[in-house]
Design a protein around this motif. Structure first.
Motif, PDB file in Angstrom:
ATOM      1  N   ILE A 147      -4.501   4.106   3.577  1.00 33.69           N
ATOM      2  CA  ILE A 147      -3.908   4.448   2.803  1.00 33.69           C
ATOM      3  C   ILE A 147      -4.170   6.363   3.270  1.00 33.69           C
ATOM      4  CG2 ILE A 147      -3.905   5.145   0.413  1.00 33.69           C
ATOM      5  CD1 ILE A 147      -4.917   2.462  -0.105  1.00 33.69           C
ATOM      6  N   GLU A 148      -2.960   7.251   2.898  1.00 36.03           N
ATOM      7  CA  GLU A 148      -2.650   8.802   3.485  1.00 36.03           C
ATOM      8  C   GLU A 148      -3.700   8.874   4.490  1.00 36.03           C
ATOM      9  OE1 GLU A 148      -3.580  10.249   0.060  1.00 36.03           O
ATOM     10  OE2 GLU A 148      -2.166   9.328  -1.132  1.00 36.03           O
ATOM     11  N   GLY A 149      -3.912   8.310   5.668  1.00 36.27           N
ATOM     12  CA  GLY A 149      -4.178   8.724   7.310  1.00 36.27           C
ATOM     13  C   GLY A 149      -6.140   8.134   6.605  1.00 36.27           C
ATOM     14  N   LYS A 150      -6.179   7.810   6.002  1.00 29.69           N
ATOM     15  CA  LYS A 150      -7.789   7.041   5.720  1.00 29.69           C
ATOM     16  C   LYS A 150      -7.698   5.879   5.797  1.00 29.69           C
ATOM     17  CE  LYS A 150      -8.267  10.669   2.340  1.00 29.69           C
ATOM     18  NZ  LYS A 150      -8.571  11.397   1.420  1.00 29.69           N
ATOM     19  N   GLU A 151      -8.633   5.813   6.862  1.00 31.52           N
ATOM     20  CA  GLU A 151      -8.740   4.210   7.035  1.00 31.52           C
ATOM     21  C   GLU A 151      -9.528   2.762   5.505  1.00 31.52           C
ATOM     22  OE1 GLU A 151     -10.969   0.714  10.737  1.00 31.52           O
ATOM     23  OE2 GLU A 151      -9.579   2.044  11.044  1.00 31.52           O
ATOM     24  N   ILE A 152      -8.865   1.990   4.523  1.00 29.10           N
ATOM     25  CA  ILE A 152      -9.855   0.949   4.203  1.00 29.10           C
ATOM     26  C   ILE A 152     -10.781   0.387   4.708  1.00 29.10           C
ATOM     27  CG2 ILE A 152      -9.383  -0.352   2.213  1.00 29.10           C
ATOM     28  CD1 ILE A 152      -6.745   0.605   2.256  1.00 29.10           C
ATOM     29  N   SER A 153     -12.191   0.469   4.316  1.00 25.36           N
ATOM     30  CA  SER A 153     -12.959  -0.236   4.784  1.00 25.36           C
ATOM     31  C   SER A 153     -12.534  -2.402   4.691  1.00 25.36           C
ATOM     32  CB  SER A 153     -14.727  -0.143   4.499  1.00 25.36           C
ATOM     33  OG  SER A 153     -14.619  -0.251   3.151  1.00 25.36           O
ATOM     34  N   GLN A 154     -13.218  -2.959   5.633  1.00 21.09           N
ATOM     35  CA  GLN A 154     -13.421  -3.845   5.125  1.00 21.09           C
ATOM     36  C   GLN A 154     -14.722  -4.653   4.411  1.00 21.09           C
ATOM     37  OE1 GLN A 154     -12.401  -5.997   9.311  1.00 21.09           O
ATOM     38  NE2 GLN A 154     -10.137  -5.715   9.074  1.00 21.09           N
ATOM     39  N   ALA A 155     -13.584  -5.712   3.886  1.00 25.56           N
ATOM     40  CA  ALA A 155     -15.050  -6.726   2.453  1.00 25.56           C
ATOM     41  C   ALA A 155     -15.661  -7.147   4.180  1.00 25.56           C
ATOM     42  CB  ALA A 155     -14.123  -6.846   2.028  1.00 25.56           C
ATOM     43  N   PRO A 156     -16.574  -7.702   3.934  1.00 23.62           N
ATOM     44  CA  PRO A 156     -18.094  -8.252   4.487  1.00 23.62           C
ATOM     45  C   PRO A 156     -17.559  -9.653   4.184  1.00 23.62           C
ATOM     46  CG  PRO A 156     -19.317  -7.377   2.857  1.00 23.62           C
ATOM     47  CD  PRO A 156     -18.145  -7.118   3.345  1.00 23.62           C
ATOM     48  N   VAL A 204     -10.399   5.977  -1.258  1.00 20.07           N
ATOM     49  CA  VAL A 204     -10.499   5.006  -0.090  1.00 20.07           C
ATOM     50  C   VAL A 204     -11.635   4.646  -0.017  1.00 20.07           C
ATOM     51  CG1 VAL A 204      -9.292   4.817   1.936  1.00 20.07           C
ATOM     52  CG2 VAL A 204      -8.360   6.690   0.409  1.00 20.07           C
ATOM     53  N   CYS A 205     -12.786   5.817  -0.263  1.00 18.45           N
ATOM     54  CA  CYS A 205     -14.256   5.185   0.326  1.00 18.45           C
ATOM     55  C   CYS A 205     -14.032   4.324  -0.763  1.00 18.45           C
ATOM     56  CB  CYS A 205     -14.962   5.925  -0.379  1.00 18.45           C
ATOM     57  SG  CYS A 205     -14.801   7.491   1.080  1.00 18.45           S
ATOM     58  N   LEU A 212       0.152  -0.733   0.039  1.00 16.68           N
ATOM     59  CA  LEU A 212       0.164  -0.141  -0.400  1.00 16.68           C
ATOM     60  C   LEU A 212       0.650   1.562   0.032  1.00 16.68           C
ATOM     61  CD1 LEU A 212      -2.656  -1.360   2.367  1.00 16.68           C
ATOM     62  CD2 LEU A 212      -2.737  -0.598   0.189  1.00 16.68           C
ATOM     63  N   ALA A 213       2.002   1.387   1.110  1.00 16.26           N
ATOM     64  CA  ALA A 213       3.260   2.339   0.541  1.00 16.26           C
ATOM     65  C   ALA A 213       3.419   2.520  -0.481  1.00 16.26           C
ATOM     66  CB  ALA A 213       3.736   2.082   1.278  1.00 16.26           C
ATOM     67  N   ILE A 214       3.480   1.819  -1.301  1.00 14.37           N
ATOM     68  CA  ILE A 214       4.272   2.042  -2.797  1.00 14.37           C
ATOM     69  C   ILE A 214       3.094   2.086  -3.951  1.00 14.37           C
ATOM     70  CG2 ILE A 214       4.663   0.064  -4.661  1.00 14.37           C
ATOM     71  CD1 ILE A 214       6.200  -2.001  -2.643  1.00 14.37           C
ATOM     72  N   VAL A 215       1.957   1.708  -3.691  1.00 19.99           N
ATOM     73  CA  VAL A 215       0.685   2.061  -4.384  1.00 19.99           C
ATOM     74  C   VAL A 215       0.650   4.271  -4.045  1.00 19.99           C
ATOM     75  CG1 VAL A 215      -1.482   2.028  -4.727  1.00 19.99           C
ATOM     76  CG2 VAL A 215      -0.267   0.150  -4.738  1.00 19.99           C
ATOM     77  N   SER A 216       0.881   4.217  -2.926  1.00 18.48           N
ATOM     78  CA  SER A 216       0.372   5.391  -2.720  1.00 18.48           C
ATOM     79  C   SER A 216       2.103   6.970  -2.542  1.00 18.48           C
ATOM     80  CB  SER A 216       0.515   5.404  -0.618  1.00 18.48           C
ATOM     81  OG  SER A 216       0.320   7.206  -0.445  1.00 18.48           O
ATOM     82  N   ASP A 217       2.796   5.737  -2.305  1.00 20.25           N
ATOM     83  CA  ASP A 217       3.657   6.591  -3.352  1.00 20.25           C
ATOM     84  C   ASP A 217       3.665   7.083  -5.653  1.00 20.25           C
ATOM     85  OD1 ASP A 217       5.309   7.296  -0.832  1.00 20.25           O
ATOM     86  OD2 ASP A 217       6.666   5.030  -0.847  1.00 20.25           O
ATOM     87  N   PHE A 218       2.824   5.860  -5.595  1.00 20.92           N
ATOM     88  CA  PHE A 218       3.200   5.889  -7.267  1.00 20.92           C
ATOM     89  C   PHE A 218       1.847   6.436  -7.201  1.00 20.92           C
ATOM     90  CE2 PHE A 218       0.982   4.544 -10.864  1.00 20.92           C
ATOM     91  CZ  PHE A 218       1.615   4.607 -12.170  1.00 20.92           C
ATOM     92  N   CYS A 219       0.907   7.096  -6.524  1.00 18.75           N
ATOM     93  CA  CYS A 219       0.170   7.505  -7.169  1.00 18.75           C
ATOM     94  C   CYS A 219       0.226   9.472  -6.950  1.00 18.75           C
ATOM     95  CB  CYS A 219      -1.079   7.342  -6.371  1.00 18.75           C
ATOM     96  SG  CYS A 219      -2.200   5.791  -6.955  1.00 18.75           S
TER      97      CYS A 219
END
Length: 123
Positions: free
Chosen positions: A73-82, A48-49, A32-39
């Motif tokens: 990612i960037e301080g926003k929590e990723i919701s969990q899939a049910p 993130v929503c 996720l850090a790699i994806v964030s840096d790439f973006c």
């Protein structure tokens, strides 16, 4: 990681959709850090929503959904899939524990092939 015949994949992408996979909680954090840096580097922004996370753990007898891990990612929590709910990726519905939902696929495929045959173009 997704294992192929000769290589391992940590990410699958198509257009603006992406799946990121890892073998561990720490590995996912790195991915996720790699994806964030790439973006960030290309001026892109993740919605993130629309992101979902799922952590599968193998127990002695089966796979279970582990809800303990939280990613952001960037301080926003990723919701969990049910665990029992469905998600959709590239038009294919799937559940974390059961994989793709293939309902009606054989019927739809048969209809498509019959349509090709009726059009006179043939396969």
């Amino acid at each position: 990681m997704l294992c192929g015949a000769s290589q391992r994949l940590g990410c699958l992408g198509f257009a603006d959709d992406m799946i990121v996979v890892a073998k561990s909680v720490q590995g996912m954090s790195k991915q996720l850090a790699i994806v964030s840096d790439f973006c960030w580097g290309f001026g892109l922004e993740l919605n993130v929503c629309k992101c979902k996370s799922v952590l599968l753990r193998r127990t002695r007898d089966c796979m279970v959904v582990d809800t303990a891990a939280k990613w952001s990612i960037e301080g926003k929590e990723i919701s969990q899939a049910p665990a029992e709910g469905t998600m959709k990726y590239l038009g294919v519905e799937f559940t974390p524990l059961k994989g793709p939902r293939m309902f009606g696929l054989d019927g739809r495929l048969r209809e498509m092939l019959e349509g090709i045959g009726a059009s006179g173009t043939g396969p």
